[in-house]
Design a protein around this motif. Structure first.
Motif, PDB file in Angstrom:
ATOM      1  N   GLN A 130       0.822  -0.983   0.137  1.00 54.54           N
ATOM      2  CA  GLN A 130      -0.195   0.009  -0.110  1.00 54.54           C
ATOM      3  C   GLN A 130       0.899   1.294  -0.209  1.00 54.54           C
ATOM      4  O   GLN A 130       0.433   2.142  -0.520  1.00 54.54           O
ATOM      5  N   LYS A 131       1.902   1.080   1.047  1.00 54.46           N
ATOM      6  CA  LYS A 131       2.877   2.334   0.768  1.00 54.46           C
ATOM      7  C   LYS A 131       3.449   2.644  -0.602  1.00 54.46           C
ATOM      8  O   LYS A 131       3.330   3.571  -1.083  1.00 54.46           O
ATOM      9  N   ARG A 132       3.961   1.390  -1.194  1.00 60.65           N
ATOM     10  CA  ARG A 132       4.480   1.585  -2.518  1.00 60.65           C
ATOM     11  C   ARG A 132       3.349   2.244  -3.638  1.00 60.65           C
ATOM     12  O   ARG A 132       3.779   2.984  -4.472  1.00 60.65           O
ATOM     13  N   ASP A 133       2.120   1.864  -3.471  1.00 61.10           N
ATOM     14  CA  ASP A 133       1.195   2.066  -4.378  1.00 61.10           C
ATOM     15  C   ASP A 133       0.654   3.833  -4.097  1.00 61.10           C
ATOM     16  O   ASP A 133       0.382   4.401  -4.976  1.00 61.10           O
ATOM     17  N   THR A 134       1.190   4.373  -3.005  1.00 56.03           N
ATOM     18  CA  THR A 134       0.903   5.818  -2.731  1.00 56.03           C
ATOM     19  C   THR A 134       2.133   6.701  -3.480  1.00 56.03           C
ATOM     20  O   THR A 134       1.951   7.888  -3.796  1.00 56.03           O
ATOM     21  N   LEU A 135       3.205   6.084  -3.831  1.00 53.54           N
ATOM     22  CA  LEU A 135       4.319   6.679  -4.521  1.00 53.54           C
ATOM     23  C   LEU A 135       4.167   7.092  -5.762  1.00 53.54           C
ATOM     24  O   LEU A 135       3.368   6.532  -6.560  1.00 53.54           O
ATOM     25  N   GLN A 136       4.758   8.446  -6.301  1.00 57.15           N
ATOM     26  CA  GLN A 136       4.860   8.609  -7.673  1.00 57.15           C
ATOM     27  C   GLN A 136       5.969   8.476  -8.406  1.00 57.15           C
ATOM     28  O   GLN A 136       7.175   8.249  -7.896  1.00 57.15           O
ATOM     29  N   GLY A 137       5.936   8.262  -9.715  1.00 57.29           N
ATOM     30  CA  GLY A 137       7.180   8.348 -10.411  1.00 57.29           C
ATOM     31  C   GLY A 137       7.357   6.896 -11.044  1.00 57.29           C
ATOM     32  O   GLY A 137       6.805   5.661 -10.478  1.00 57.29           O
ATOM     33  N   PRO A 138       8.232   6.669 -11.929  1.00 58.23           N
ATOM     34  CA  PRO A 138       8.536   5.235 -12.411  1.00 58.23           C
ATOM     35  C   PRO A 138       9.448   4.524 -11.653  1.00 58.23           C
ATOM     36  O   PRO A 138       9.250   3.202 -11.511  1.00 58.23           O
ATOM     37  N   LYS A 139      10.158   4.956 -10.617  1.00 61.23           N
ATOM     38  CA  LYS A 139      11.062   4.148  -9.941  1.00 61.23           C
ATOM     39  C   LYS A 139      10.694   4.559  -8.214  1.00 61.23           C
ATOM     40  O   LYS A 139      10.689   5.609  -7.855  1.00 61.23           O
ATOM     41  N   ARG A 140      10.099   3.411  -7.724  1.00 60.30           N
ATOM     42  CA  ARG A 140       9.787   3.435  -6.411  1.00 60.30           C
ATOM     43  C   ARG A 140      10.307   2.416  -5.264  1.00 60.30           C
ATOM     44  O   ARG A 140      10.524   1.262  -5.831  1.00 60.30           O
ATOM     45  N   ALA A 141      10.507   2.892  -4.217  1.00 54.80           N
ATOM     46  CA  ALA A 141      10.978   1.987  -3.203  1.00 54.80           C
ATOM     47  C   ALA A 141      10.382   2.006  -1.828  1.00 54.80           C
ATOM     48  O   ALA A 141       9.933   3.099  -1.323  1.00 54.80           O
ATOM     49  N   VAL A 142      10.418   0.793  -1.108  1.00 49.93           N
ATOM     50  CA  VAL A 142       9.717   0.936   0.235  1.00 49.93           C
ATOM     51  C   VAL A 142      10.717   0.195   1.097  1.00 49.93           C
ATOM     52  O   VAL A 142      11.371  -0.892   0.854  1.00 49.93           O
ATOM     53  N   LEU A 143      11.233   0.789   2.441  1.00 49.00           N
ATOM     54  CA  LEU A 143      12.258   0.410   3.264  1.00 49.00           C
ATOM     55  C   LEU A 143      11.599   0.024   4.474  1.00 49.00           C
ATOM     56  O   LEU A 143      10.914   1.143   5.094  1.00 49.00           O
ATOM     57  N   ALA A 144      11.908  -0.894   5.152  1.00 44.84           N
ATOM     58  CA  ALA A 144      11.682  -1.015   6.650  1.00 44.84           C
ATOM     59  C   ALA A 144      13.074  -1.107   7.346  1.00 44.84           C
ATOM     60  O   ALA A 144      14.093  -1.904   6.991  1.00 44.84           O
ATOM     61  N   ARG A 145      13.182  -0.437   8.342  1.00 49.35           N
ATOM     62  CA  ARG A 145      14.510  -0.432   9.129  1.00 49.35           C
ATOM     63  C   ARG A 145      14.552  -1.271  10.351  1.00 49.35           C
ATOM     64  O   ARG A 145      13.483  -1.497  11.209  1.00 49.35           O
ATOM     65  N   SER A 146      15.413  -2.040  10.370  1.00 51.64           N
ATOM     66  CA  SER A 146      15.579  -2.996  11.781  1.00 51.64           C
ATOM     67  C   SER A 146      16.075  -2.284  12.839  1.00 51.64           C
ATOM     68  O   SER A 146      16.621  -1.228  12.585  1.00 51.64           O
ATOM     69  N   LYS A 147      15.884  -2.662  13.930  1.00 49.46           N
ATOM     70  CA  LYS A 147      16.518  -2.034  15.320  1.00 49.46           C
ATOM     71  C   LYS A 147      17.942  -1.488  15.441  1.00 49.46           C
ATOM     72  O   LYS A 147      18.053  -0.414  16.067  1.00 49.46           O
ATOM     73  N   ASP A 148      18.742  -2.079  14.242  1.00 49.72           N
ATOM     74  CA  ASP A 148      20.192  -1.720  14.423  1.00 49.72           C
ATOM     75  C   ASP A 148      20.654  -1.039  13.257  1.00 49.72           C
ATOM     76  O   ASP A 148      21.937  -0.860  13.036  1.00 49.72           O
ATOM     77  N   GLY A 149      19.712  -0.498  12.419  1.00 46.25           N
ATOM     78  CA  GLY A 149      20.119   0.228  11.321  1.00 46.25           C
ATOM     79  C   GLY A 149      20.272  -0.381  10.263  1.00 46.25           C
ATOM     80  O   GLY A 149      20.554   0.292   9.063  1.00 46.25           O
ATOM     81  N   GLY A 150      20.000  -1.582  10.302  1.00 48.54           N
ATOM     82  CA  GLY A 150      19.973  -2.419   8.814  1.00 48.54           C
ATOM     83  C   GLY A 150      18.468  -2.157   8.040  1.00 48.54           C
ATOM     84  O   GLY A 150      17.610  -1.627   8.531  1.00 48.54           O
ATOM     85  N   THR A 151      18.544  -2.997   7.084  1.00 52.08           N
ATOM     86  CA  THR A 151      17.328  -2.942   6.111  1.00 52.08           C
ATOM     87  C   THR A 151      16.665  -4.331   6.360  1.00 52.08           C
ATOM     88  O   THR A 151      17.230  -5.446   5.641  1.00 52.08           O
ATOM     89  N   SER A 152      15.594  -4.447   6.998  1.00 56.54           N
ATOM     90  CA  SER A 152      15.009  -5.760   7.223  1.00 56.54           C
ATOM     91  C   SER A 152      14.096  -6.202   5.727  1.00 56.54           C
ATOM     92  O   SER A 152      13.835  -7.445   5.649  1.00 56.54           O
ATOM     93  N   VAL A 153      13.415  -4.994   5.240  1.00 59.05           N
ATOM     94  CA  VAL A 153      12.794  -5.390   4.326  1.00 59.05           C
ATOM     95  C   VAL A 153      12.783  -4.342   2.973  1.00 59.05           C
ATOM     96  O   VAL A 153      13.098  -3.018   3.332  1.00 59.05           O
ATOM     97  N   LEU A 154      12.953  -4.766   1.788  1.00 67.70           N
ATOM     98  CA  LEU A 154      13.242  -3.859   0.884  1.00 67.70           C
ATOM     99  C   LEU A 154      12.403  -4.240  -0.368  1.00 67.70           C
ATOM    100  O   LEU A 154      12.592  -5.158  -0.909  1.00 67.70           O
TER     101      LEU A 154
END
Length: 239
Positions: A130-154
């Motif tokens: 749903q977050k991704r679908d709210t974004l505009q433009g041809p290139k879109r990304a959604v990121l989730a940050r883990s507690k230590d500053g990593g990326t748990s979901v991309l």
């Protein structure tokens, strides 16, 4: 599956269970660390399947094993070794290799989800889409940050052209890569994506989450079995 014509490949990197979660060695013996890593991965794969958001589910592993093969069989996943898709070692090269493979099959959207997220569920994956679908433009990304500053979901489209930066402080590195490539970006802040299990303190949070019924069924069942063992070995706070 997705309601649009977009094809999504979900990629779950899984390290060798035999070397899993060594930082939990003060609270769990090797066999139980392997069982925990496998149970969490099983629940992550189940959450992806329940969400219906992935057209292709891929397990990416650095070491083939019967346990990984069994997970792939039960979840209808494609199991790939890192060096099958990349000529150099390392997670980022391997994910790039999967993105290239997906592109060759007509898919340009890749969803990378780490395997040690015991609270992940289908609702969280719905939110990411749903977050991704709210974004505009041809290139879109959604990121989730883990507690230590990593990326748990991309989640990224045009995935074969993206520069993956998994590792220390990867959330900031992925945000910088999105700016460089002019992606529009959304982030999510959810306990289900921030709690990955690496340290004894994390394990205590996992125990509490399992008691509260917030984990997937495989992880909950294992934690129920492990809790008598854990309660006999008081966990020292991290230094």
């Amino acid at each position: 599956m997705n309601s649009s014509s977009e094809v999504v490949w979900a990629v779950v990197p899984i390290k060798s269970f035999a070397q899993a979660k060594t930082r939990l060695s003060s609270v769990l013996p090797p066999e139980d660390r392997q069982r925990l890593a496998c149970a969490m991965a099983d629940d992550v794969l189940s959450a992806i399947g329940a969400s219906g958001k992935a057209d292709v589910l891929c397990i990416l592993t650095d070491h083939g094993s019967p346990a990984v093969d069994e997970l792939a069989r039960r979840h209808g996943a494609l199991a790939l070794l890192d060096l099958q898709v990349a000529s150099v070692p390392g997670l980022n090269a391997a994910i790039t290799g999967v993105a290239n493979l997906a592109h060759s099959k007509g898919a340009d959207t890749v969803l990378v989800i780490h395997s040690d997220l015991p609270l992940l569920n289908a609702n969280t994956l719905d939110l990411i889409m749903q977050k991704r679908d709210t974004l505009q433009g041809p290139k879109r990304a959604v990121l989730a940050r883990s507690k230590d500053g990593g990326t748990s979901v991309l989640l990224v489209n045009q995935a074969s052209s993206f520069g993956y930066r998994f590792g220390a402080d990867s959330y900031a590195s992925h945000r910088a890569e999105c700016r460089r490539l002019e992606y529009t970006v959304a982030s999510i802040e959810q306990l289900s994506t921030s709690l990955d299990i690496d340290t004894p303190d994390d394990f205590e949070l996992l125990r509490l989450a399992a008691q509260a019924g917030r984990c997937g069924p495989r992880t909950t069942a294992l934690m129920t079995a492990l809790c008598p063992y854990v309660s006999m070995h008081a966990m020292e706070p991290a230094l």
